[in-house]
Motif scaffolding. Sequence first.
Motif, mmCIF file in Angstrom:
data_model
loop_
_atom_site.group_PDB
_atom_site.id
_atom_site.type_symbol
_atom_site.label_atom_id
_atom_site.label_comp_id
_atom_site.label_asym_id
_atom_site.label_seq_id
_atom_site.Cartn_x
_atom_site.Cartn_y
_atom_site.Cartn_z
ATOM 1 N N LEU A 18 35.089 29.936 40.789
ATOM 2 C CA LEU A 18 35.701 31.240 40.477
ATOM 3 C C LEU A 18 34.601 32.078 39.847
ATOM 4 C CD1 LEU A 18 39.220 30.471 38.897
ATOM 5 C CD2 LEU A 18 38.637 30.867 41.302
ATOM 6 N N HIS A 19 34.408 33.278 40.409
ATOM 7 C CA HIS A 19 33.218 34.052 40.039
ATOM 8 C C HIS A 19 33.525 35.258 39.148
ATOM 9 C CE1 HIS A 19 31.388 31.489 42.999
ATOM 10 N NE2 HIS A 19 32.064 32.041 44.000
ATOM 11 N N GLY A 20 34.507 35.126 38.278
ATOM 12 C CA GLY A 20 34.798 36.247 37.380
ATOM 13 C C GLY A 20 36.009 37.023 37.860
ATOM 14 N N ILE A 21 37.163 36.362 37.861
ATOM 15 C CA ILE A 21 38.360 37.048 38.365
ATOM 16 C C ILE A 21 39.168 37.663 37.219
ATOM 17 C CG2 ILE A 21 38.495 35.564 40.426
ATOM 18 C CD1 ILE A 21 41.001 34.326 39.148
ATOM 19 N N ASN A 22 39.839 38.764 37.560
ATOM 20 C CA ASN A 22 40.706 39.469 36.620
ATOM 21 C C ASN A 22 42.074 39.596 37.259
ATOM 22 O OD1 ASN A 22 38.792 40.581 34.440
ATOM 23 N ND2 ASN A 22 37.769 41.040 36.371
ATOM 24 N N LEU A 23 43.101 39.199 36.508
ATOM 25 C CA LEU A 23 44.453 39.472 36.996
ATOM 26 C C LEU A 23 45.419 39.582 35.840
ATOM 27 C CD1 LEU A 23 46.609 36.786 37.274
ATOM 28 C CD2 LEU A 23 44.934 36.152 38.958
ATOM 29 N N GLU A 24 46.530 40.240 36.113
ATOM 30 C CA GLU A 24 47.518 40.505 35.064
ATOM 31 C C GLU A 24 48.920 40.273 35.604
ATOM 32 O OE1 GLU A 24 45.173 44.265 33.068
ATOM 33 O OE2 GLU A 24 46.855 44.620 34.417
ATOM 34 N N VAL A 25 49.771 39.797 34.739
ATOM 35 C CA VAL A 25 51.174 39.632 35.095
ATOM 36 C C VAL A 25 52.014 40.237 33.983
ATOM 37 C CG1 VAL A 25 52.986 37.995 35.733
ATOM 38 C CG2 VAL A 25 50.613 37.464 36.295
ATOM 39 N N ARG A 26 52.877 41.173 34.360
ATOM 40 C CA ARG A 26 53.750 41.802 33.364
ATOM 41 C C ARG A 26 55.027 41.000 33.216
ATOM 42 N NH1 ARG A 26 52.935 46.404 36.959
ATOM 43 N NH2 ARG A 26 50.816 47.057 36.532
ATOM 44 N N GLU A 27 55.660 41.143 32.079
ATOM 45 C CA GLU A 27 56.915 40.447 31.844
ATOM 46 C C GLU A 27 57.933 40.840 32.917
ATOM 47 O OE1 GLU A 27 58.296 40.746 27.862
ATOM 48 O OE2 GLU A 27 59.907 39.313 28.247
ATOM 49 N N GLY A 28 58.578 39.841 33.511
ATOM 50 C CA GLY A 28 59.624 40.098 34.495
ATOM 51 C C GLY A 28 59.148 40.179 35.930
ATOM 52 N N GLU A 29 57.837 40.152 36.122
ATOM 53 C CA GLU A 29 57.302 40.277 37.482
ATOM 54 C C GLU A 29 57.302 38.958 38.245
ATOM 55 O OE1 GLU A 29 53.986 43.601 38.277
ATOM 56 O OE2 GLU A 29 53.280 41.976 37.018
ATOM 57 N N ILE A 30 57.243 39.106 39.581
ATOM 58 C CA ILE A 30 56.840 38.000 40.449
ATOM 59 C C ILE A 30 55.527 38.448 41.093
ATOM 60 C CG2 ILE A 30 57.368 36.565 42.454
ATOM 61 C CD1 ILE A 30 60.337 37.149 42.019
ATOM 62 N N VAL A 31 54.473 37.679 40.866
ATOM 63 C CA VAL A 31 53.159 38.031 41.387
ATOM 64 C C VAL A 31 52.675 36.890 42.283
ATOM 65 C CG1 VAL A 31 50.744 38.489 40.762
ATOM 66 C CG2 VAL A 31 52.600 39.497 39.415
ATOM 67 N N ALA A 32 52.166 37.245 43.457
ATOM 68 C CA ALA A 32 51.682 36.242 44.413
ATOM 69 C C ALA A 32 50.164 36.314 44.505
ATOM 70 C CB ALA A 32 52.288 36.485 45.786
ATOM 71 N N ILE A 33 49.524 35.147 44.607
ATOM 72 C CA ILE A 33 48.094 35.080 44.910
ATOM 73 C C ILE A 33 47.962 34.497 46.309
ATOM 74 C CG2 ILE A 33 45.841 34.159 44.253
ATOM 75 C CD1 ILE A 33 46.868 33.770 41.422
ATOM 76 N N LEU A 34 47.358 35.276 47.195
ATOM 77 C CA LEU A 34 47.185 34.847 48.582
ATOM 78 C C LEU A 34 45.721 34.531 48.838
ATOM 79 C CD1 LEU A 34 49.099 37.811 50.264
ATOM 80 C CD2 LEU A 34 50.068 35.704 49.328
ATOM 81 N N GLY A 35 45.488 33.770 49.896
ATOM 82 C CA GLY A 35 44.104 33.483 50.255
ATOM 83 C C GLY A 35 44.036 32.251 51.114
ATOM 84 N N ALA A 36 42.911 32.104 51.817
ATOM 85 C CA ALA A 36 42.731 30.962 52.725
ATOM 86 C C ALA A 36 42.490 29.691 51.917
ATOM 87 C CB ALA A 36 41.551 31.241 53.650
ATOM 88 N N ASN A 37 42.447 28.561 52.616
ATOM 89 C CA ASN A 37 42.066 27.284 52.008
ATOM 90 C C ASN A 37 40.744 27.424 51.289
ATOM 91 O OD1 ASN A 37 43.992 25.292 52.611
ATOM 92 N ND2 ASN A 37 43.336 25.321 54.738
ATOM 93 N N GLY A 38 40.701 26.915 50.063
ATOM 94 C CA GLY A 38 39.425 26.889 49.353
ATOM 95 C C GLY A 38 39.056 28.192 48.672
ATOM 96 N N ALA A 39 39.934 29.180 48.705
ATOM 97 C CA ALA A 39 39.629 30.477 48.084
ATOM 98 C C ALA A 39 39.573 30.390 46.559
ATOM 99 C CB ALA A 39 40.659 31.515 48.514
#
Length: 235
Positions: A18-39
């Motif tokens: 992982l090369h420096g990722i930023n992500l946020e999840v707000r209260e009450g949300e459904i958040v999906a992370i997509l990507g190929a194998n090995g991402a």
Amino acid sequence: MLLQVVDLKVKYGNIEVLHGINLEVREGEIVAILGANGAGKSTTLMTISGILKPSHGGIYLDKTPLHKLPAHEIVKLGIAQVPEGRRIFGTLTVRENLKLGAFTRRNDAGTAAAEEWVYELFPILAERREQLAGTLSGGEQQMLAIGRALMSRPKILLLDEPSLGLAPILVKSIFQTLREINQQGVTILLVEQNARAALKLAHRGYVMEVGNIVLADTAEQLLANPEVQQAYLGG
Ligand code: ATP
């Protein structure tokens, strides 16, 4: 912001994945992370839940730093993970598996109430509460894995590939229950290869490629994005 991941880098040995990722999840949300194998999707979840430790960056729940805490402390603070491949205990019953998910609770009344909540969400588990988990179908095992994570009454549920190996009709049913769980106040962060199902469920999504986040948008915008359609939605 309920969960914040800031400039997160993770290595396996000397190799940074992982090369420096930023992500946020707000209260009450459904958040999906997509990507190929090995991402790096599973690595991201396992670092949030404390199973892996970052080499750089931070993870914050309600501004509390998590990245230096052991995994069991992170569960106590309100993050529960449903691992890829379910990892239920086949030689234990459904009930015994659920009770393992309640290790953060000291009081029996709380555990019993959580167990009833799981049975309301997944009635089939109530019918099979004394059955050995190893004899459940794949879909039932996934329900049990989700139920076990819910026993700690998490603020955030992390799910790694909940649709893996399941027939489309079961994916639909489990995703409907995830929506219900979310409507009952549980924030959800899920990793999925089944991008279409994930984006139909989620409010927002992130797309990962080889250890980086390359796109972040609402689920609606991602579903309509030609690049996402081409790469992850079968054209
Ligand atoms: P998948 O859907 O296949 O699980 P993913 O997006 O979840 O993919 P990760 O499992 O996070 O990806 O893997 C990210 C990278 O880290 C890959 O290059 C993978 O080979 C590598 N990796 C994963 N686990 C380990 C490990 N235990 N040791 C060394 N490298 C690993």
